[in-house]
Design a protein around this motif. Sequence first.
Motif, mmCIF file in Angstrom:
data_model
loop_
_atom_site.group_PDB
_atom_site.id
_atom_site.type_symbol
_atom_site.label_atom_id
_atom_site.label_comp_id
_atom_site.label_asym_id
_atom_site.label_seq_id
_atom_site.Cartn_x
_atom_site.Cartn_y
_atom_site.Cartn_z
ATOM 1 N N UNK A 151 29.149 41.263 40.963
ATOM 2 C CA UNK A 151 29.043 42.621 40.262
ATOM 3 C C UNK A 151 30.352 43.439 40.287
ATOM 4 N N UNK A 152 30.879 43.250 41.526
ATOM 5 C CA UNK A 152 32.314 44.102 41.516
ATOM 6 C C UNK A 152 33.196 43.317 40.468
ATOM 7 N N UNK A 153 33.367 42.126 40.484
ATOM 8 C CA UNK A 153 34.250 41.174 39.300
ATOM 9 C C UNK A 153 33.943 41.777 37.937
ATOM 10 N N UNK A 154 32.284 41.690 37.665
ATOM 11 C CA UNK A 154 31.966 41.950 36.210
ATOM 12 C C UNK A 154 32.240 43.369 35.804
ATOM 13 N N UNK A 155 32.349 44.300 36.749
ATOM 14 C CA UNK A 155 32.535 45.806 36.532
ATOM 15 C C UNK A 155 33.845 45.764 36.430
ATOM 16 N N UNK A 156 34.707 45.274 37.077
ATOM 17 C CA UNK A 156 36.203 45.403 37.043
ATOM 18 C C UNK A 156 36.834 44.636 35.674
ATOM 19 N N UNK A 157 36.296 43.522 35.508
ATOM 20 C CA UNK A 157 37.042 42.676 34.479
ATOM 21 C C UNK A 157 36.422 42.267 33.087
ATOM 22 N N UNK A 158 35.069 42.907 33.071
ATOM 23 C CA UNK A 158 34.218 42.750 31.965
ATOM 24 C C UNK A 158 33.535 41.379 31.920
ATOM 25 N N UNK A 159 32.814 41.056 30.856
ATOM 26 C CA UNK A 159 32.041 39.933 30.741
ATOM 27 C C UNK A 159 32.611 38.606 30.277
ATOM 28 N N UNK A 160 34.109 38.609 30.224
ATOM 29 C CA UNK A 160 34.563 37.404 29.995
ATOM 30 C C UNK A 160 35.274 36.945 31.268
ATOM 31 N N UNK A 198 38.759 35.845 32.039
ATOM 32 C CA UNK A 198 39.648 36.743 32.330
ATOM 33 C C UNK A 198 39.662 37.284 33.866
ATOM 34 N N UNK A 199 38.631 36.803 34.504
ATOM 35 C CA UNK A 199 38.739 37.199 35.809
ATOM 36 C C UNK A 199 39.828 36.384 36.711
ATOM 37 N N UNK A 200 40.012 36.740 37.680
ATOM 38 C CA UNK A 200 41.068 36.224 38.778
ATOM 39 C C UNK A 200 40.481 34.554 38.703
ATOM 40 N N UNK A 223 27.931 44.231 31.543
ATOM 41 C CA UNK A 223 29.508 44.386 31.403
ATOM 42 C C UNK A 223 29.693 43.963 29.794
ATOM 43 N N UNK A 261 31.960 46.202 27.424
ATOM 44 C CA UNK A 261 33.098 45.793 26.588
ATOM 45 C C UNK A 261 32.962 45.965 25.011
ATOM 46 N N UNK A 281 44.365 46.309 30.928
ATOM 47 C CA UNK A 281 43.560 45.155 31.350
ATOM 48 C C UNK A 281 42.351 44.647 30.423
ATOM 49 N N UNK A 282 41.758 45.671 29.792
ATOM 50 C CA UNK A 282 40.828 45.572 28.685
ATOM 51 C C UNK A 282 41.456 45.264 27.316
ATOM 52 N N UNK A 329 42.153 46.291 40.793
ATOM 53 C CA UNK A 329 40.613 45.966 40.760
ATOM 54 C C UNK A 329 39.672 47.150 41.062
ATOM 55 N N UNK A 346 40.129 49.628 38.062
ATOM 56 C CA UNK A 346 39.103 49.141 37.109
ATOM 57 C C UNK A 346 37.674 49.277 37.194
ATOM 58 N N UNK A 347 37.572 48.667 38.386
ATOM 59 C CA UNK A 347 36.137 49.143 38.749
ATOM 60 C C UNK A 347 35.417 50.300 38.609
ATOM 61 N N UNK A 383 35.506 51.757 34.989
ATOM 62 C CA UNK A 383 34.386 51.109 34.022
ATOM 63 C C UNK A 383 33.127 51.437 34.620
ATOM 64 N N UNK A 384 32.851 51.769 35.932
ATOM 65 C CA UNK A 384 31.461 52.154 36.364
ATOM 66 C C UNK A 384 31.332 53.645 35.862
#
Lengths: 171, 222
Positions: free
Chosen positions: A15-24, A27-29, A53, A57, B176-177, B198, B201-202, B205-206
């Motif tokens: 959830x944390x990654x999806x929130x930060x980096x979006x649905x793609x 593009x995550x780490x 997410x 986007x 980032x986006x 991170x 961003x989190x 976006x939240x």
Amino acid sequence: MVMDMITAMTIEDFEERAMAYGAKIDGWPEEDQAPARALLAGSAAARTMLEEAASLDAMLDLWEGPQPSNALLSRVLADAATVAGEAQVELTAPAPVRDGWLVRLFGNTPIFRPGLALAACLALGFVMGTNIEESVLAPASNGTVQEIGVIDFAFAMEDDSDLLLGSEALL
Amino acid sequence: MNAGIATGSTVGFGGGQIRRWQGGVTMVETASAASVDVDAEDDDTLIVRFADGDQSAARLLSERHLGRVLALATRMLRDTAEAEDVAQEAMMRAWRNAAKWEPGRAKFSTWLHKVALNLCYDRLRKRKSSSLDEVAEPVDDRASAQDGMEADERLSTLKSAIAALPERQRAAIQLRHFEERGNDETAEILGVSVEAVESLLSRGRRALRDKLAGQRAMLLEE
């Protein structure tokens, strides 16, 4: 080994990654991508998070960035030309002439120029005056002695004037 | 996603002509060398070429970066005129520092975005300080007026939500986006750690998700 990495990602991490980096997920780490895909395959909650997410986007993508106008591009290129021109001037400008000691001392402003001229005249007058006085008074050469002799003769003639008057009186 | 100015920058040398911009005048000259794709030249090469007096490099750099810098400034400031000023000033700093540029030491694009972002921060700071002296909140007023003229109400809602974010969260989302920059580069531009990116961003976006939750159907026309 791969299974260890997969189990390492919790639903909270996902959830944390999806929130930060979006649905793609691409593009995550990088180290999170494989575990995330593995979790996604078996977790309905993860899929819901990813859909959420993706919605965000999509909403963000509504704001497209503006395209630079031709006027802005022209201004930017004009700035570049100006800077390049200034750099060219710096490269071709002659080296500054080193000022003389008088200029360094008094500066180069016009207000000092008449003062400098006056000072030069005074100095010249002093030097000339001193030299003439010396040439008249110093008995250093034959010429000077002769000059003094002529002057003495003139005074002697004045002294003899009484005799002349006397002789006239006799006449 | 934003792109730069679309112009054909591949030039043919093989018996053809090259359009070279010099001091605001487009000159056409003949060249006989092999065909060269000027897009292949990296930013380091172009900035060095500009420093050496080749102004065609300035056009290529502008075409490559001006759009992204303008988009960054527009999303940060939400004012077209101010964003253009920032983009122009950032490019001007690039020209002025070209002679001092050390190829390989930093990424030109990262440096340029950092400059632009700092210029945005300066303007936002000035807005805040001037708004303290006034009764009304000038930024919100101006944004509302600008948005009122926009036909697209959805866009206005989105812009307001993004504008309400703290500056660094806004900048992190932009980099980032919208620009799809990596964490390392985003961190460098923002002057924070990768972990902080991170977190920014989190949180950003939240906050947007919560703020736009009620408008989701309207925004996405569901």
